[in-house]
Scaffold this motif. Structure first.
Motif, PDB file in Angstrom:
ATOM      1  N   HIS A 147       0.834  -1.207   0.000  1.00  0.00           N
ATOM      2  CA  HIS A 147       0.000   0.000   0.000  1.00  0.00           C
ATOM      3  C   HIS A 147       0.868   1.257   0.000  1.00  0.00           C
ATOM      4  O   HIS A 147       0.564   2.234  -0.698  1.00  0.00           O
ATOM      5  CB  HIS A 147      -0.914  -0.006   1.222  1.00  0.00           C
ATOM      6  N   LYS A 148       1.963   1.248   0.754  1.00  0.00           N
ATOM      7  CA  LYS A 148       2.860   2.408   0.776  1.00  0.00           C
ATOM      8  C   LYS A 148       3.551   2.606  -0.571  1.00  0.00           C
ATOM      9  O   LYS A 148       3.781   3.731  -1.006  1.00  0.00           O
ATOM     10  CB  LYS A 148       3.898   2.245   1.880  1.00  0.00           C
ATOM     11  N   VAL A 149       3.874   1.497  -1.220  1.00  0.00           N
ATOM     12  CA  VAL A 149       4.577   1.564  -2.498  1.00  0.00           C
ATOM     13  C   VAL A 149       3.638   1.958  -3.632  1.00  0.00           C
ATOM     14  O   VAL A 149       3.999   2.746  -4.522  1.00  0.00           O
ATOM     15  CB  VAL A 149       5.247   0.212  -2.803  1.00  0.00           C
ATOM     16  N   ASN A 150       2.415   1.411  -3.617  1.00  0.00           N
ATOM     17  CA  ASN A 150       1.483   1.634  -4.733  1.00  0.00           C
ATOM     18  C   ASN A 150       0.050   1.572  -4.207  1.00  0.00           C
ATOM     19  O   ASN A 150      -0.619   0.549  -4.316  1.00  0.00           O
ATOM     20  CB  ASN A 150       1.704   0.567  -5.810  1.00  0.00           C
ATOM     21  N   PRO A 151      -0.446   2.662  -3.636  1.00  0.00           N
ATOM     22  CA  PRO A 151      -1.779   2.635  -3.021  1.00  0.00           C
ATOM     23  C   PRO A 151      -2.929   2.545  -4.022  1.00  0.00           C
ATOM     24  O   PRO A 151      -4.066   2.305  -3.623  1.00  0.00           O
ATOM     25  CB  PRO A 151      -1.828   3.962  -2.258  1.00  0.00           C
ATOM     26  N   ARG A 152      -2.652   2.696  -5.301  1.00  0.00           N
ATOM     27  CA  ARG A 152      -3.725   2.678  -6.306  1.00  0.00           C
ATOM     28  C   ARG A 152      -3.938   1.304  -6.934  1.00  0.00           C
ATOM     29  O   ARG A 152      -4.943   1.074  -7.591  1.00  0.00           O
ATOM     30  CB  ARG A 152      -3.422   3.687  -7.419  1.00  0.00           C
ATOM     31  N   ALA A 153      -2.997   0.404  -6.734  1.00  0.00           N
ATOM     32  CA  ALA A 153      -3.086  -0.903  -7.391  1.00  0.00           C
ATOM     33  C   ALA A 153      -4.136  -1.790  -6.735  1.00  0.00           C
ATOM     34  O   ALA A 153      -4.315  -1.781  -5.518  1.00  0.00           O
ATOM     35  CB  ALA A 153      -1.729  -1.606  -7.353  1.00  0.00           C
ATOM     36  N   GLY A 154      -4.833  -2.569  -7.558  1.00  0.00           N
ATOM     37  CA  GLY A 154      -5.687  -3.620  -7.032  1.00  0.00           C
ATOM     38  C   GLY A 154      -4.839  -4.849  -6.774  1.00  0.00           C
ATOM     39  O   GLY A 154      -3.899  -5.144  -7.523  1.00  0.00           O
ATOM     40  N   VAL A 155      -5.135  -5.580  -5.704  1.00  0.00           N
ATOM     41  CA  VAL A 155      -4.325  -6.726  -5.303  1.00  0.00           C
ATOM     42  C   VAL A 155      -5.139  -8.007  -5.390  1.00  0.00           C
ATOM     43  O   VAL A 155      -6.294  -8.057  -4.926  1.00  0.00           O
ATOM     44  CB  VAL A 155      -3.787  -6.545  -3.863  1.00  0.00           C
ATOM     45  N   GLY A 156      -4.548  -9.021  -5.990  1.00  0.00           N
ATOM     46  CA  GLY A 156      -5.147 -10.347  -6.014  1.00  0.00           C
ATOM     47  C   GLY A 156      -4.262 -11.319  -5.256  1.00  0.00           C
ATOM     48  O   GLY A 156      -3.055 -11.383  -5.504  1.00  0.00           O
ATOM     49  N   LEU A 157      -4.834 -12.057  -4.308  1.00  0.00           N
ATOM     50  CA  LEU A 157      -4.102 -13.080  -3.565  1.00  0.00           C
ATOM     51  C   LEU A 157      -4.365 -14.436  -4.210  1.00  0.00           C
ATOM     52  O   LEU A 157      -5.522 -14.853  -4.328  1.00  0.00           O
ATOM     53  CB  LEU A 157      -4.537 -13.110  -2.098  1.00  0.00           C
ATOM     54  N   LEU A 158      -3.312 -15.100  -4.653  1.00  0.00           N
ATOM     55  CA  LEU A 158      -3.416 -16.435  -5.243  1.00  0.00           C
ATOM     56  C   LEU A 158      -2.862 -17.420  -4.225  1.00  0.00           C
ATOM     57  O   LEU A 158      -1.648 -17.476  -3.999  1.00  0.00           O
ATOM     58  CB  LEU A 158      -2.637 -16.504  -6.558  1.00  0.00           C
ATOM     59  N   CYS A 159      -3.735 -18.195  -3.601  1.00  0.00           N
ATOM     60  CA  CYS A 159      -3.400 -18.942  -2.384  1.00  0.00           C
ATOM     61  C   CYS A 159      -3.523 -20.438  -2.630  1.00  0.00           C
ATOM     62  O   CYS A 159      -4.632 -20.963  -2.787  1.00  0.00           O
ATOM     63  CB  CYS A 159      -4.325 -18.522  -1.250  1.00  0.00           C
ATOM     64  N   HIS A 160      -2.386 -21.126  -2.649  1.00  0.00           N
ATOM     65  CA  HIS A 160      -2.367 -22.546  -2.978  1.00  0.00           C
ATOM     66  C   HIS A 160      -2.256 -23.413  -1.738  1.00  0.00           C
ATOM     67  O   HIS A 160      -1.455 -23.138  -0.844  1.00  0.00           O
ATOM     68  CB  HIS A 160      -1.201 -22.850  -3.912  1.00  0.00           C
TER      69      HIS A 160
END
Length: 336
Positions: free
Chosen positions: A203-216
């Motif tokens: 969030h500090k680095v790129n607060p505008r990006a959407g994040v997807g968690l790919l959890c295996h």
């Protein structure tokens, strides 16, 4: 058009169920004794907090730390580490975090984390160590590093400039498959703390990006605990999608417990043995309901006919759908 789902005979299903139960029973019975020897590898180096201005500093510091760990591996004759760390030092590879002690931890970034429109974070499961960060038999895509490269390559094949950064996140001490740890959420709780901390850094680095968690696999337990623990701050609100694949459970009773504002996805290959894991949770033992069950309420995506280690295999239906989830392209994901 997706390939037809492979059917499994009743005899094969019974065999898989017996094997899954054997894994569970062995996990309860087996313990791991300490060696009594001090770890020869140095602790992590001090690095600044994540920020756009500090990423290059961190990449450089961690590369030096990897070089020192490689020297230690050479001194003590640790062949597995020598091979793995030598690969880490190939030109162009960038690590935000590195800890060679024990099984090891590492966080690698592929793409431009500061400018990406989307950030995908791969959270791996049991038996993941530094030695298995890039290689696992003949299936490199089943590892954090290999899987992250597979997702990024798939995104590039769909668009020359996918505006995506992919993170291979081994930020916790993953349990062994044949251990009691894999049947509980204890390791996942520690991992969840670290994952939420890393999301704050993103969030500090790129607060505008959407994040997807790919959890295996057991990584889905980590993601589940991260979603369940504590109030959602701005960093967690960046998470738009959580994909649970090859999941034995998350400790949550339903997708609604995890969602907040995120879409919850679940997938399982037709040959994945986790179908036959007992989906229970009693007195802290077990990981809860099956994420692909209709009662759990996740968006089930087509995961093809592969097994537990095949989700990110190049050319597979599951890789295409997981990349669509990583990119936030909901319409590109085919239902299962």
């Amino acid at each position: 058009m997706p390939p037809p789902r492979k059917t499994t005979s009743p005899r094969a299903r019974r065999l898989r169920r017996v094997l899954a139960c054997a894994v569970s029973i062995s996990g309860v019975m087996l313990t791991t004794a300490g060696t009594g020897h001090a770890d020869p590898y140095a602790p992590p180096v001090a690095v600044p907090e994540m920020a756009p201005s500090t990423l290059d500093v961190r990449y450089t510091a961690e590369r030096r730390s990897i070089e020192r760990a490689l020297e230690t591996a050479q001194e003590i004759g640790d062949a597995d580490r020598m091979r793995a760390l030598g690969a880490f030092l190939r030109p162009g590879r960038r690590f935000l975090y590195f800890d060679p002690r024990g099984g090891g931890r590492a966080i690698e970034v592929i793409g431009d984390l500061t400018r990406a429109r989307r950030v995908a974070i791969l959270v791996p499961g049991a038996d993941t160590t530094l030695a298995a960060f890039d290689e696992r038999g003949d299936k490199p895509w089943s590892t954090p590093g290999g899987g992250a490269r597979a997702v990024y390559a798939q995104a590039v094949s769909e668009s020359p400039h996918p505006d995506l950064a992919v993170v291979a996140w081994l930020g916790y001490a993953a349990p062994r498959t044949f251990s009691s740890d894999v049947l509980t959420g204890e390791r996942a709780e520690e991992g969840a703390v670290q994952l939420r901390r890393f999301l704050k850094g993103v969030h500090k680095v790129n607060p505008r990006a959407g994040v997807g968690l790919l959890c295996h696999s057991y990584g889905s337990v980590v993601c589940g605990r991260a979603a369940l623990d504590g109030p959602a701050g701005p960093a967690w609100r960046q998470v738009t999608d959580i994909a649970l694949y090859g999941s034995p459970g998350t400790t949550a009773w339903s997708a609604s417990n995890l969602s907040g504002t995120a879409r919850i996805w679940a997938g399982r290959g037709a040959s994945d043995w986790t179908e036959d894991v007992p989906h229970v949770r009693i007195l802290g033992l077990g990981l809860g309901p099956d994420p692909v069950s209709s009662s759990f309420g996740a968006r089930v995506f087509d995961s093809g006919t592969g097994g537990h280690s095949d989700y990110l295999e190049p050319g597979s239906t599951s890789l295409r759908n997981l990349t669509g989830i990583a990119l936030g392209e909901v319409s590109d994901v085919t239902p299962g």
